[in-house]
Design a protein around this motif. Structure first.
Motif, PDB file in Angstrom:
ATOM      1  N   UNK A 248       0.780  -1.239   0.000  1.00  0.00           N
ATOM      2  CA  UNK A 248       0.000   0.000   0.000  1.00  0.00           C
ATOM      3  C   UNK A 248       0.806   1.280   0.000  1.00  0.00           C
ATOM      4  N   UNK A 249       2.083   1.243   0.333  1.00  0.00           N
ATOM      5  CA  UNK A 249       2.890   2.464   0.347  1.00  0.00           C
ATOM      6  C   UNK A 249       3.861   2.537  -0.827  1.00  0.00           C
ATOM      7  N   UNK A 250       3.857   1.540  -1.697  1.00  0.00           N
ATOM      8  CA  UNK A 250       4.756   1.504  -2.848  1.00  0.00           C
ATOM      9  C   UNK A 250       4.091   2.224  -4.023  1.00  0.00           C
ATOM     10  N   UNK A 251       4.791   3.202  -4.585  1.00  0.00           N
ATOM     11  CA  UNK A 251       4.240   3.939  -5.726  1.00  0.00           C
ATOM     12  C   UNK A 251       4.049   3.035  -6.941  1.00  0.00           C
TER      13      UNK A 251
ATOM     14  N   UNK B 241       5.032   6.213  -0.753  1.00  0.00           N
ATOM     15  CA  UNK B 241       4.174   7.261  -0.215  1.00  0.00           C
ATOM     16  C   UNK B 241       3.968   7.023   1.278  1.00  0.00           C
ATOM     17  N   UNK B 242       3.442   8.013   1.948  1.00  0.00           N
ATOM     18  CA  UNK B 242       3.230   7.912   3.380  1.00  0.00           C
ATOM     19  C   UNK B 242       2.034   7.042   3.739  1.00  0.00           C
ATOM     20  N   UNK B 243       1.114   6.908   2.795  1.00  0.00           N
ATOM     21  CA  UNK B 243      -0.083   6.101   3.063  1.00  0.00           C
ATOM     22  C   UNK B 243      -0.557   5.454   1.775  1.00  0.00           C
TER      23      UNK B 243
END
Length: 172
Positions: free
Chosen positions: A60-63, A167-169
């Motif tokens: 979920x935090x991987x671009x 990303x942060x979230x």
């Protein structure tokens, strides 16, 4: 006790009556499993009671992963696939069902009612669910040896934060 899946199969199949009893050991090796009293197939069967669609687990935090989810959503007109972040509680349970450690975010995983697919096998299976021409591409890519597909997959996966950032979230 380690789970050994023959490389030639490339997926971990869960027969409908089988019980997968796994948990991460308390040791420093995060990928070592021991038997536990939790039946993860039964524990997660509610995910498939009303909605039979497979679930794509992603970081979920991987671009790169978020971009992949957006790509699949854009090319899945029939909405054949559901999505869940690996870091979510449901994602962790589905990872355990798939024979993976609950904190293993190293691979995309596709979980169907009776099967789980990881790495390049998951990508090919996802391609079969989305619109043309991707099922045809998946058909041709399946002829590449699994060790070659997984080698390429792992090289991208191991460097995804450096190449694409994080990303942060979870954006999905």
């Amino acid at each position: 006790m380690a789970i050994v899946v023959p490389a030639s199969f490339g997926r971990f199949t869960v027969p409908s009556r089988a019980q997968v009893r796994l948990r991460v050991s308390a040791s420093s090796n995060q990928r070592t499993f021991r038997r536990d009293s939790v039946d993860w197939v039964k524990e997660t069967s509610s995910f498939f009671e009303e909605d039979k669609r497979p679930i794509m687990l992603f970081d979920g935090v991987c671009n790169l992963c978020n971009g992949g989810v957006k790509f699949v959503k854009d090319h899945d007109r029939n909405r054949s696939i559901r999505f869940e972040a690996l870091q979510s509680e449901a994602g962790k349970k589905l990872l355990m069902r798939s024979g993976r450690a609950p904190d293993d975010i190293s691979s995309v995983v596709l979980v169907e009612k009776d099967s789980s697919y990881i790495k390049s096998e998951a990508v090919l299976k996802i391609m079969n669910y989305i619109d043309l021409p991707f099922p045809q591409l998946a058909f041709f890519f399946q002829f590449a040896p699994l060790f070659v597909r997984d080698f390429l997959y792992e090289n991208v996966a191991n460097n995804r934060y450096a190449m694409f950032g994080r990303s942060d979230s979870c954006e999905i």
